[in-house]
Write an enzyme that holds these catalytic residues in place. Structure first.
Site, PDB file in Angstrom:
ATOM      1  N   HIS A 130      37.209 -65.764 -79.972  1.00 24.17           N
ATOM      2  CA  HIS A 130      37.696 -64.505 -79.410  1.00 24.17           C
ATOM      3  C   HIS A 130      36.601 -63.837 -78.575  1.00 24.17           C
ATOM      4  O   HIS A 130      35.705 -63.201 -79.135  1.00 24.17           O
ATOM      5  CB  HIS A 130      38.116 -63.547 -80.533  1.00 24.17           C
ATOM      6  CG  HIS A 130      39.363 -63.953 -81.237  1.00 24.17           C
ATOM      7  ND1 HIS A 130      40.603 -63.490 -80.875  1.00 24.17           N
ATOM      8  CD2 HIS A 130      39.557 -64.800 -82.279  1.00 24.17           C
ATOM      9  CE1 HIS A 130      41.523 -64.019 -81.665  1.00 24.17           C
ATOM     10  NE2 HIS A 130      40.908 -64.818 -82.522  1.00 24.17           N
ATOM     11  N   GLU A 146      36.780 -61.177 -76.903  1.00 21.11           N
ATOM     12  CA  GLU A 146      36.869 -59.724 -77.065  1.00 21.11           C
ATOM     13  C   GLU A 146      36.223 -59.235 -78.355  1.00 21.11           C
ATOM     14  O   GLU A 146      36.007 -58.022 -78.522  1.00 21.11           O
ATOM     15  CB  GLU A 146      38.339 -59.277 -77.007  1.00 21.11           C
ATOM     16  CG  GLU A 146      39.165 -59.543 -78.241  1.00 21.11           C
ATOM     17  CD  GLU A 146      39.667 -60.977 -78.386  1.00 21.11           C
ATOM     18  OE1 GLU A 146      40.473 -61.231 -79.299  1.00 21.11           O
ATOM     19  OE2 GLU A 146      39.245 -61.858 -77.591  1.00 21.11           O
ATOM     20  N   CYS A 155      42.264 -68.145 -78.371  1.00 27.00           N
ATOM     21  CA  CYS A 155      42.605 -68.580 -79.724  1.00 27.00           C
ATOM     22  C   CYS A 155      43.925 -69.357 -79.706  1.00 27.00           C
ATOM     23  O   CYS A 155      44.000 -70.417 -79.096  1.00 27.00           O
ATOM     24  CB  CYS A 155      42.640 -67.375 -80.675  1.00 27.00           C
ATOM     25  SG  CYS A 155      42.610 -67.845 -82.430  1.00 27.00           S
TER      26      CYS A 155
END
Length: 201
Positions: A183, A185, A79
């Site tokens: 992202h 994750e 990001c």
């Protein structure tokens, strides 16, 4: 050792938990020696470009990032961690980025039919199906949260794009440098595959 760089800006726990889920033991640090002793380095980022660059420079962590990349360590920017690899951003005029890669960070164009920030799931157009994107389906869905986006100077480094009011360079890779606007994750199965691919580099 996988170092997740902590420069006092943003929540690192989702990155750490995702890495732990795939069997890694990440190390949160801002210490130059620890970063340079790592096998892999991850630079997350949440917040404004100017504030994050100021935080990165405060403890000379910016130099550690540059040195780690110069040493050839597999590096992942996430990001804002991707945006800071470039020269600057319209979000913070006059603030220099790390300047490792060439390109500009622009504001997503205003469109009455779209909400800003771009927040939620969007599909990728994968341009390079190797590196951290290996094994992903062509239109993999990933999770975005951003109001500014990358327009890379060199199209050859762009490994994936998405569309949200404009064409967004959503992922880049050049040598040992890998970075995503989205992202991993928070991107479920596709994101975990990206992290597994990164750790395997």
């Amino acid at each position: 050792m996988i170092s997740v760089i902590d420069y006092g800006a943003g929540n690192l726990q989702s990155v750490v938990k995702a890495l732990q889920f795939i069997g890694c033991e990440p190390h949160i640090t801002c210490d130059r020696d620890e970063i340079l002793a790592s096998d892999h380095v991850i630079l997350p980022g949440v917040g404004s470009f100017g504030d994050c660059m100021a935080s990165l420079k405060k403890n000379h962590t910016d130099r550690a990032v540059i040195e780690a990349i110069e040493q050839g360590k597999p590096f992942l920017g996430i990001c804002l961690g991707m945006q800071m690899l470039f020269e600057g951003s319209e979000e913070s005029p006059g603030v220099s980025g790390l300047g490792i890669l060439k390109g500009v960070i622009r504001k997503i164009p205003v469109d009455p039919s779209l909400k800003i920030p771009h927040m939620g799931w969007n599909s990728l157009n994968i341009l390079q199906s190797d590196g951290i994107l290996a094994g992903l389906p062509q239109s993999a869905y990933v999770y975005f949260v951003h109001s500014y986006y990358l327009h890379a100077e060199d199209p050859a480094i762009v490994s994936a794009q998405t569309t949200y009011g404009t064409t967004i360079d959503a992922a880049v890779q050049q040598g040992n440098i890998h970075a995503t606007q989205f992202h991993p994750e928070k991107s479920s199965r596709a994101g975990l595959q990206i992290l597994k691919n990164f750790v395997a580099l």
